[in-house]
Design a protein around this motif. Structure first.
Motif, mmCIF file in Angstrom:
data_model
loop_
_atom_site.group_PDB
_atom_site.id
_atom_site.type_symbol
_atom_site.label_atom_id
_atom_site.label_comp_id
_atom_site.label_asym_id
_atom_site.label_seq_id
_atom_site.Cartn_x
_atom_site.Cartn_y
_atom_site.Cartn_z
ATOM 1 N N SER A 62 0.852 -1.190 0.000
ATOM 2 C CA SER A 62 0.000 0.000 0.000
ATOM 3 C C SER A 62 0.888 1.240 0.000
ATOM 4 C CB SER A 62 -0.939 0.017 1.209
ATOM 5 O OG SER A 62 -0.220 -0.090 2.420
ATOM 6 N N PRO A 119 -7.209 5.710 6.522
ATOM 7 C CA PRO A 119 -7.129 5.269 7.919
ATOM 8 C C PRO A 119 -5.734 5.464 8.502
ATOM 9 C CG PRO A 119 -8.275 3.637 6.584
ATOM 10 C CD PRO A 119 -7.686 4.631 5.628
ATOM 11 N N ARG A 120 -5.674 5.804 9.764
ATOM 12 C CA ARG A 120 -4.396 5.966 10.451
ATOM 13 C C ARG A 120 -3.610 4.658 10.432
ATOM 14 N NH1 ARG A 120 -4.346 6.295 15.462
ATOM 15 N NH2 ARG A 120 -2.352 7.406 15.632
ATOM 16 N N GLN A 121 -2.308 4.790 10.279
ATOM 17 C CA GLN A 121 -1.375 3.665 10.342
ATOM 18 C C GLN A 121 -1.783 2.532 9.397
ATOM 19 O OE1 GLN A 121 -0.536 2.462 14.368
ATOM 20 N NE2 GLN A 121 -0.174 4.544 15.065
ATOM 21 N N SER A 122 -2.224 2.907 8.191
ATOM 22 C CA SER A 122 -2.685 1.898 7.237
ATOM 23 C C SER A 122 -1.752 1.693 6.055
ATOM 24 C CB SER A 122 -4.064 2.284 6.699
ATOM 25 O OG SER A 122 -3.997 3.500 5.960
ATOM 26 N N ARG A 150 2.019 2.889 8.841
ATOM 27 C CA ARG A 150 2.036 1.861 9.883
ATOM 28 C C ARG A 150 3.393 1.834 10.580
ATOM 29 N NH1 ARG A 150 5.291 -2.295 8.541
ATOM 30 N NH2 ARG A 150 5.634 -2.806 6.334
ATOM 31 N N LEU A 256 -5.063 -2.453 13.588
ATOM 32 C CA LEU A 256 -4.712 -1.521 12.516
ATOM 33 C C LEU A 256 -5.407 -1.923 11.232
ATOM 34 C CD1 LEU A 256 -0.902 -0.914 13.059
ATOM 35 C CD2 LEU A 256 -2.852 0.313 14.018
ATOM 36 N N HIS A 257 -5.832 -0.917 10.465
ATOM 37 C CA HIS A 257 -6.472 -1.193 9.189
ATOM 38 C C HIS A 257 -5.446 -1.747 8.200
ATOM 39 C CE1 HIS A 257 -9.261 -0.469 5.806
ATOM 40 N NE2 HIS A 257 -8.157 -0.209 5.142
ATOM 41 N N ARG A 258 -5.833 -2.753 7.437
ATOM 42 C CA ARG A 258 -4.976 -3.278 6.381
ATOM 43 C C ARG A 258 -5.749 -3.268 5.088
ATOM 44 N NH1 ARG A 258 -0.304 -2.543 7.104
ATOM 45 N NH2 ARG A 258 0.196 -4.089 5.526
ATOM 46 N N TRP A 259 -5.094 -2.841 4.021
ATOM 47 C CA TRP A 259 -5.752 -2.834 2.717
ATOM 48 C C TRP A 259 -5.917 -4.250 2.223
ATOM 49 C CZ3 TRP A 259 -7.855 1.577 1.803
ATOM 50 C CH2 TRP A 259 -7.261 2.747 2.256
#
Length: 260
Positions: A62, A119-122, A150, A256-259
């Motif tokens: 990402s 999103p934060r830290q993504s 991230r 944490l959000h991950r794509w």
């Protein structure tokens, strides 16, 4: 990391590359990509920044490119298998050309526009291909964007060196500082950097520098003079630095959000 200073010019080797991580010799799809397949298709704003792409570590999926232009680099990233790409461009007309080369395209001023749509830290990686010098407050842009990265993520930035001899020649010899249509003294450049200020920008934002490459220019005579002076002229032969840094704030990864 080996600390690079102008007082220890031997830190820059004969290839003008400092790399704190050893190459394991494994195939890298980014470095092995046949550049000629796409390079001929792009104009100025759609140029492919291979010098920036070459520093993206394997496994990155990402990427946010700040100042993406017409999307040449974004297209190359997709060809190389990067899973999720986001382009950010100020000029709406140029951005429309780039739209098809990114999964998402943001149009606006990176200094002022809200970034909460990401999103934060993504993100795995953020690219700054010769764009930080165009901002009124590049330090603020850097700080804002790093919140989207991230822990353990990467930043790759290409930044002109204001100590380059052609940039300061007029100032030193004639007392002139004349802006130009392109180059280090481009009329659109609002801020100027040296190696020390680049290192400080990264380190003060919690980034460990993994790789530093110097794009050098100079006549054979100047290069000979640099060699005879034990590399003391090195800072004046560097037109541009390309830096890879890693975010070292290794907080909790859970949630944490991950794509996809």
């Amino acid at each position: 990391m080996e600390r690079l200073t102008y007082e220890s010019p031997q830190a820059l080797d004969q290839h003008w590359i400092v790399d704190s991580e050893k190459d394991e010799g494994n195939p890298d799809p980014i470095r092995d990509f046949p550049r000629e397949q796409v390079a001929h298709e792009f104009g100025y704003y759609a140029s492919v920044r291979w010098d920036v792409i070459s520093l993206i570590p394997s496994g990155v999926q990402s990427v946010l490119e700040v100042g993406c232009g017409a999307g040449g680099t974004g297209r190359a990233l997709k060809e190389l298998g990067i899973g999720h790409t986001i382009g950010l461009e100020l000029n709406p007309a140029i951005a429309e050309v780039a739209r098809t080369h990114y999964d998402r395209l943001l149009i606006g001023d990176a200094e002022t526009m809200p970034m909460d749509s990401i999103p934060r830290q993504s993100l795995d990686c953020i690219l700054y291909p010769d764009v930080l010098e165009h901002f009124r407050d590049p330090w603020l842009v850097f700080e804002r964007n790093l919140d989207l990265l991230r822990p353990g993520g990467y930043v790759v930035a290409s930044i002109p060196n204001v100590r380059y001899y052609r940039a300061v020649k007029g100032l030193v010899l004639r007392g002139e500082w004349e802006y130009q249509d392109a180059g280090i003294l481009d009329r659109g450049h609002l801020r100027f950097f040296t190696l020390k200020s680049i290192l400080r920008l990264f380190e003060e934002n919690g980034l460990t520098i993994l790789t530093l490459k110097a794009n050098t220019r100079g006549s054979h005579l100047l290069k000979l003079a640099n060699w005879m002076s034990l590399n003391r002229l090195a800072p004046f032969l560097v037109k541009q630095y390309v830096v890879l840094g890693r975010k070292d704030d290794r907080g909790p990864l859970s949630g944490l959000h991950r794509w996809p």
